[in-house]
Design a protein around this motif. Structure first.
Motif, PDB file in Angstrom:
ATOM      1  N   MET A   1      35.012  31.836  34.854  1.00 50.17           N
ATOM      2  CA  MET A   1      36.334  31.564  35.402  1.00 50.17           C
ATOM      3  C   MET A   1      36.455  32.191  36.779  1.00 50.17           C
ATOM      4  O   MET A   1      35.838  33.219  37.067  1.00 50.17           O
ATOM      5  N   PRO A   2      37.233  31.585  37.680  1.00 53.37           N
ATOM      6  CA  PRO A   2      37.381  32.154  39.017  1.00 53.37           C
ATOM      7  C   PRO A   2      38.101  33.495  38.973  1.00 53.37           C
ATOM      8  O   PRO A   2      38.875  33.789  38.057  1.00 53.37           O
ATOM      9  N   ILE A   3      37.846  34.301  39.976  1.00 53.70           N
ATOM     10  CA  ILE A   3      38.482  35.616  40.095  1.00 53.70           C
ATOM     11  C   ILE A   3      39.794  35.439  40.847  1.00 53.70           C
ATOM     12  O   ILE A   3      39.804  34.983  41.997  1.00 53.70           O
ATOM     13  N   ASN A   4      40.898  35.792  40.218  1.00 54.07           N
ATOM     14  CA  ASN A   4      42.185  35.753  40.893  1.00 54.07           C
ATOM     15  C   ASN A   4      42.305  36.963  41.808  1.00 54.07           C
ATOM     16  O   ASN A   4      42.229  38.109  41.346  1.00 54.07           O
ATOM     17  N   LEU A   5      42.505  36.695  43.088  1.00 58.49           N
ATOM     18  CA  LEU A   5      42.482  37.751  44.093  1.00 58.49           C
ATOM     19  C   LEU A   5      43.789  37.787  44.869  1.00 58.49           C
ATOM     20  O   LEU A   5      44.343  36.736  45.241  1.00 58.49           O
ATOM     21  N   PHE A   6      44.276  38.995  45.112  1.00 61.17           N
ATOM     22  CA  PHE A   6      45.428  39.197  45.982  1.00 61.17           C
ATOM     23  C   PHE A   6      45.024  40.173  47.075  1.00 61.17           C
ATOM     24  O   PHE A   6      44.320  41.151  46.816  1.00 61.17           O
ATOM     25  N   ILE A   7      45.464  39.913  48.302  1.00 61.13           N
ATOM     26  CA  ILE A   7      45.109  40.777  49.429  1.00 61.13           C
ATOM     27  C   ILE A   7      46.375  41.376  50.026  1.00 61.13           C
ATOM     28  O   ILE A   7      47.356  40.670  50.295  1.00 61.13           O
ATOM     29  N   LEU A   8      46.339  42.680  50.255  1.00 62.93           N
ATOM     30  CA  LEU A   8      47.429  43.387  50.917  1.00 62.93           C
ATOM     31  C   LEU A   8      46.855  44.109  52.131  1.00 62.93           C
ATOM     32  O   LEU A   8      45.949  44.929  52.001  1.00 62.93           O
ATOM     33  N   SER A   9      47.350  43.775  53.316  1.00 64.58           N
ATOM     34  CA  SER A   9      46.854  44.423  54.533  1.00 64.58           C
ATOM     35  C   SER A   9      47.969  44.485  55.555  1.00 64.58           C
ATOM     36  O   SER A   9      48.638  43.486  55.819  1.00 64.58           O
ATOM     37  N   ASN A  47      54.498  33.948  41.452  1.00 59.10           N
ATOM     38  CA  ASN A  47      53.220  33.332  41.090  1.00 59.10           C
ATOM     39  C   ASN A  47      52.943  33.580  39.611  1.00 59.10           C
ATOM     40  O   ASN A  47      52.950  34.733  39.162  1.00 59.10           O
ATOM     41  N   PRO A  48      52.690  32.548  38.819  1.00 62.59           N
ATOM     42  CA  PRO A  48      52.417  32.753  37.383  1.00 62.59           C
ATOM     43  C   PRO A  48      51.065  33.403  37.116  1.00 62.59           C
ATOM     44  O   PRO A  48      50.815  33.870  36.002  1.00 62.59           O
ATOM     45  N   LEU A  49      50.190  33.431  38.118  1.00 64.03           N
ATOM     46  CA  LEU A  49      48.860  33.999  37.931  1.00 64.03           C
ATOM     47  C   LEU A  49      48.867  35.500  38.221  1.00 64.03           C
ATOM     48  O   LEU A  49      49.518  35.958  39.155  1.00 64.03           O
ATOM     49  N   ARG A  50      48.105  36.227  37.434  1.00 61.63           N
ATOM     50  CA  ARG A  50      47.968  37.675  37.615  1.00 61.63           C
ATOM     51  C   ARG A  50      46.663  37.961  38.347  1.00 61.63           C
ATOM     52  O   ARG A  50      45.631  37.392  38.002  1.00 61.63           O
ATOM     53  N   PRO A  51      46.655  38.833  39.348  1.00 62.42           N
ATOM     54  CA  PRO A  51      45.396  39.110  40.047  1.00 62.42           C
ATOM     55  C   PRO A  51      44.427  39.909  39.182  1.00 62.42           C
ATOM     56  O   PRO A  51      44.824  40.807  38.449  1.00 62.42           O
ATOM     57  N   ASP A  52      43.149  39.552  39.273  1.00 59.57           N
ATOM     58  CA  ASP A  52      42.099  40.356  38.649  1.00 59.57           C
ATOM     59  C   ASP A  52      41.694  41.500  39.567  1.00 59.57           C
ATOM     60  O   ASP A  52      41.344  42.588  39.112  1.00 59.57           O
ATOM     61  N   VAL A  53      41.727  41.215  40.871  1.00 66.59           N
ATOM     62  CA  VAL A  53      41.342  42.201  41.882  1.00 66.59           C
ATOM     63  C   VAL A  53      42.374  42.177  42.995  1.00 66.59           C
ATOM     64  O   VAL A  53      42.845  41.107  43.397  1.00 66.59           O
ATOM     65  N   VAL A  54      42.724  43.358  43.497  1.00 65.20           N
ATOM     66  CA  VAL A  54      43.584  43.479  44.669  1.00 65.20           C
ATOM     67  C   VAL A  54      42.787  44.162  45.768  1.00 65.20           C
ATOM     68  O   VAL A  54      42.221  45.245  45.555  1.00 65.20           O
ATOM     69  N   SER A 121      30.670  41.757  45.999  1.00 68.13           N
ATOM     70  CA  SER A 121      31.316  42.917  45.387  1.00 68.13           C
ATOM     71  C   SER A 121      32.437  42.523  44.441  1.00 68.13           C
ATOM     72  O   SER A 121      32.684  43.221  43.447  1.00 68.13           O
ATOM     73  N   LEU A 122      33.109  41.420  44.712  1.00 68.65           N
ATOM     74  CA  LEU A 122      34.275  41.046  43.917  1.00 68.65           C
ATOM     75  C   LEU A 122      33.965  40.815  42.439  1.00 68.65           C
ATOM     76  O   LEU A 122      34.672  41.341  41.573  1.00 68.65           O
ATOM     77  N   PRO A 123      32.931  40.046  42.078  1.00 69.96           N
ATOM     78  CA  PRO A 123      32.644  39.880  40.643  1.00 69.96           C
ATOM     79  C   PRO A 123      32.217  41.177  39.972  1.00 69.96           C
ATOM     80  O   PRO A 123      32.492  41.387  38.786  1.00 69.96           O
ATOM     81  N   ILE A 124      31.538  42.050  40.706  1.00 68.97           N
ATOM     82  CA  ILE A 124      31.136  43.338  40.135  1.00 68.97           C
ATOM     83  C   ILE A 124      32.368  44.140  39.745  1.00 68.97           C
ATOM     84  O   ILE A 124      32.469  44.678  38.645  1.00 68.97           O
ATOM     85  N   VAL A 125      33.313  44.214  40.665  1.00 65.04           N
ATOM     86  CA  VAL A 125      34.536  44.976  40.414  1.00 65.04           C
ATOM     87  C   VAL A 125      35.374  44.302  39.324  1.00 65.04           C
ATOM     88  O   VAL A 125      35.920  44.968  38.440  1.00 65.04           O
ATOM     89  N   ALA A 126      35.464  42.979  39.367  1.00 67.10           N
ATOM     90  CA  ALA A 126      36.264  42.247  38.379  1.00 67.10           C
ATOM     91  C   ALA A 126      35.746  42.466  36.965  1.00 67.10           C
ATOM     92  O   ALA A 126      36.520  42.469  36.003  1.00 67.10           O
TER      93      ALA A 126
END
Length: 230
Positions: A1-9, A47-54, A121-126
């Motif tokens: 499944m895809p990794i749901n990602l949110f970015i804050l900068s 957004n109904p989706l919850r982030p896996d990684v921020v 790095s994203l899938p490793i962290v997820a």
């Protein structure tokens, strides 16, 4: 499944760059991005989706890291698990990195050499792992390699050499009979030693003694099964 990602900068240019990188990968689903906590909260609530990684991108200082991590933690404090957090920043001072780790971030990437470094790095962290830039990982390795051995707890210093030897075998899961055979001692003698070890370590059973011993570095099998009853 895809990794749901949110970015804050807080840096709009840096934010745009991160968005451009992650949009190259079909396995990453960018569910939102924001330049501050207020906008981020509105985005996540709608957004109904919850982030896996921020991703926390280019925080200006340690205080900004603290504030942003605290925002993520408070947003998901009612849930059993929170999103994983990765800091992406050109700031690679040791005190900043250590502060981020103490706060609970799961990765720290500094001076990304290529987009693949972030995307890998994203899938490793997820999946529950941790990700660090090679330069940071190398510094950690050097630090732990040169770190002096921690002093033994005072109660362990009261053990005789024979008691320490028996405690190591006890921590490895051996019962009294097995220890007696290994050390060519009478089983009754081993029982007396074990009793004195319990007294010195202020524990009441073998399981507690084994746990204390492994925490202090005794025994060869840190993950061995608990000792068998005598």
């Amino acid at each position: 499944m895809p990794i749901n990602l949110f970015i804050l900068s807080e840096d709009p240019v840096f934010l745009a760059g991160l968005e451009a990188i992650v949009e190259q990968d079909d396995s990453v689903n960018l569910i939102g991005a924001a330049e501050d906590e207020a906008r981020g909260l509105r985005c996540l609530k709608s957004n109904p989706l919850r982030p896996d990684v921020v991703i926390i991108g280019e925080p200006s200082c340690k205080r900004a890291i603290c504030r942003n991590v605290a925002w993520v933690l408070s947003t998901y404090r009612q849930e059993k698990s929170r999103p994983r957090i990765v800091v992406v920043s050109q700031n690679e001072y040791d005190d900043v990195i250590v502060s981020a780790l103490r706060l609970g971030v799961n990765g720290y990437l500094a001076r990304i050499a290529c987009p693949e470094e972030l995307l890998q790095s994203l899938p490793i962290v997820a999946r529950g792992g941790a990700a660090f830039s090679p330069t940071i990982a190398a510094r950690f390795s050097k630090y732990f390699a040169t770190m002096q051995r921690l002093p033994e707890p005072p109660e362990f210093s009261r053990l005789t050499s024979r008691e320490g030897e028996i405690l190591k075998l006890l921590a490895d899961g051996l019962n009294n009979r097995q220890i007696a055979r290994r050390l060519f001692l009478a089983e009754k003698t081993v029982r007396n030693y074990v009793s004195r070890i319990f007294t010195k370590l202020e524990v009441h059973d073998r399981a507690a003694a084994a746990l204390r011993a492994r925490d202090a570095g005794f025994g060869e099998q840190a993950d061995a099964a608990l000792p068998q009853p005598a």
